[in-house]
Write a protein that holds these residues in place. Sequence first.
Motif, PDB file in Angstrom:
ATOM      1  N   GLY A   3       3.893   4.760 -21.583  1.00  0.00           N
ATOM      2  CA  GLY A   3       2.942   5.891 -22.432  1.00  0.00           C
ATOM      3  C   GLY A   3       3.157   7.170 -21.552  1.00  0.00           C
ATOM      4  O   GLY A   3       2.619   8.002 -21.941  1.00  0.00           O
ATOM      5  N   LEU A   4       4.124   7.193 -20.735  1.00  0.00           N
ATOM      6  CA  LEU A   4       4.589   8.572 -20.016  1.00  0.00           C
ATOM      7  C   LEU A   4       5.669   8.910 -20.336  1.00  0.00           C
ATOM      8  O   LEU A   4       6.842   8.190 -20.452  1.00  0.00           O
ATOM      9  CB  LEU A   4       4.341   8.229 -18.385  1.00  0.00           C
ATOM     10  CG  LEU A   4       3.019   7.830 -17.899  1.00  0.00           C
ATOM     11  CD1 LEU A   4       3.304   7.445 -16.570  1.00  0.00           C
ATOM     12  CD2 LEU A   4       1.994   8.936 -18.023  1.00  0.00           C
ATOM     13  N   GLU A   5       5.933  10.264 -20.700  1.00  0.00           N
ATOM     14  CA  GLU A   5       7.418  10.946 -20.746  1.00  0.00           C
ATOM     15  C   GLU A   5       7.893  10.621 -19.515  1.00  0.00           C
ATOM     16  O   GLU A   5       7.576  11.024 -18.401  1.00  0.00           O
ATOM     17  CB  GLU A   5       7.089  12.179 -21.235  1.00  0.00           C
ATOM     18  CG  GLU A   5       6.828  12.529 -22.626  1.00  0.00           C
ATOM     19  CD  GLU A   5       8.046  12.436 -23.481  1.00  0.00           C
ATOM     20  OE1 GLU A   5       9.220  12.058 -22.946  1.00  0.00           O
ATOM     21  OE2 GLU A   5       7.851  12.763 -24.731  1.00  0.00           O
ATOM     22  N   THR A   6       9.368  10.523 -19.629  1.00  0.00           N
ATOM     23  CA  THR A   6      10.164  10.394 -18.386  1.00  0.00           C
ATOM     24  C   THR A   6      10.029  11.702 -17.434  1.00  0.00           C
ATOM     25  O   THR A   6       9.878  11.708 -16.083  1.00  0.00           O
ATOM     26  CB  THR A   6      11.537   9.975 -18.532  1.00  0.00           C
ATOM     27  OG1 THR A   6      11.817   8.761 -19.212  1.00  0.00           O
ATOM     28  CG2 THR A   6      12.347   9.840 -17.433  1.00  0.00           C
ATOM     29  N   MET A   7      10.017  12.694 -18.124  1.00  0.00           N
ATOM     30  CA  MET A   7      10.134  14.075 -17.309  1.00  0.00           C
ATOM     31  C   MET A   7       8.854  14.224 -16.636  1.00  0.00           C
ATOM     32  O   MET A   7       8.767  14.809 -15.825  1.00  0.00           O
ATOM     33  CB  MET A   7      10.343  15.025 -18.752  1.00  0.00           C
ATOM     34  CG  MET A   7      10.672  16.564 -18.071  1.00  0.00           C
ATOM     35  SD  MET A   7      12.083  16.556 -16.973  1.00  0.00           S
ATOM     36  CE  MET A   7      12.310  18.211 -16.441  1.00  0.00           C
ATOM     37  N   GLU A   8       7.674  13.648 -17.365  1.00  0.00           N
ATOM     38  CA  GLU A   8       6.465  13.880 -16.790  1.00  0.00           C
ATOM     39  C   GLU A   8       6.578  13.083 -15.278  1.00  0.00           C
ATOM     40  O   GLU A   8       5.895  13.806 -14.272  1.00  0.00           O
ATOM     41  CB  GLU A   8       5.187  13.328 -17.594  1.00  0.00           C
ATOM     42  CG  GLU A   8       4.903  14.037 -18.933  1.00  0.00           C
ATOM     43  CD  GLU A   8       3.904  13.405 -19.461  1.00  0.00           C
ATOM     44  OE1 GLU A   8       3.046  14.250 -20.039  1.00  0.00           O
ATOM     45  OE2 GLU A   8       4.200  12.185 -19.552  1.00  0.00           O
ATOM     46  N   THR A   9       6.900  12.007 -15.180  1.00  0.00           N
ATOM     47  CA  THR A   9       6.909  11.177 -14.042  1.00  0.00           C
ATOM     48  C   THR A   9       7.965  11.844 -13.054  1.00  0.00           C
ATOM     49  O   THR A   9       7.650  11.995 -11.953  1.00  0.00           O
ATOM     50  CB  THR A   9       7.520   9.872 -14.348  1.00  0.00           C
ATOM     51  OG1 THR A   9       6.779   9.090 -15.259  1.00  0.00           O
ATOM     52  CG2 THR A   9       7.599   8.956 -12.862  1.00  0.00           C
TER      53      THR A   9
END
Length: 302
Positions: A149-155
């Motif tokens: 549920g998370l964009e890779t870029m957010e992480t």
Amino acid sequence: MRQIRTDLAMESQQAAGSMPGVHVKQWAESGVTVTEVSIEDLKASVRLGKPMGKYITLECPQVRSHDVNARIAMSNLLAEELARLIPEGTGEIMVIGLGNRNVTPDALGPMAVDKTLVTRHIFRELPDHVEEGMQSVCAIAPGVLGVTGLETMETVTGLVERIHPRAIIVVDSLAARASARVASTVQLSDSGIQPGSGVGNLRRAITEESLGVPVIAVGVPMVVYAATIVRDALEEISSEYSSEEALDSITDHVLEGSMGDMIVTPREVDSLVEEAAQIVAMGINRALHAGLSDAQIREMMG
């Protein structure tokens, strides 16, 4: 003419031919063919569909036949070329394995991270146990949007803001134009990477411009598009389809609708992706921990 579907800069360059702003060098070493494509012009970048930067491709067909010496040669050259791209200085190196470990052709990144020698905790908690020639390394496989549920870029952005690494190494599966290059080729680039590019599921790019940190991408093609296989077959069996327009037309007819985006991977992909992850991880470990012997690295990798 349909744009060639490949993540390999060398394939895009070969299809387009010579052009201003693109410099190509090629040499062979230890049975591995090395091709360096430097894209230095914005117009050339747009025409090739690749960001400006340096792309280094290592090719060795014997890797596909499980040749141990070929795998060692690939990982050794990967380590040398990767060490050239990593900026000098002190500070931590972050290794990011992109992809979905539950989808075999897309599991290269997570599998490579599993074999990466992480040392950040040792540097912080047990500095007396740090071997000479080791670097502080951390690693993560952030998963994919559909699972987390998370964009890779957010992480990645959150981690970079917290850890402030000196550089990032991103590992991901790619798509090739030529099926012979699947699992037998490694591409390095200093231009970053766009997660999901190998399977046509593009996410936000992980680059130095977006993160403020040098990003080195390492990828191995694990798939090809069905459309490219159809075009190759047509070219082989009939001169009727010699023109690009004819090839595009018949390919569209054969691969109607969503079939045109179908991707193909070898039936032995399980063993191929595991061996590719081993080659990539060994190359990364040798580049980052130059003070350790190959035997020590293999022992720590398990």
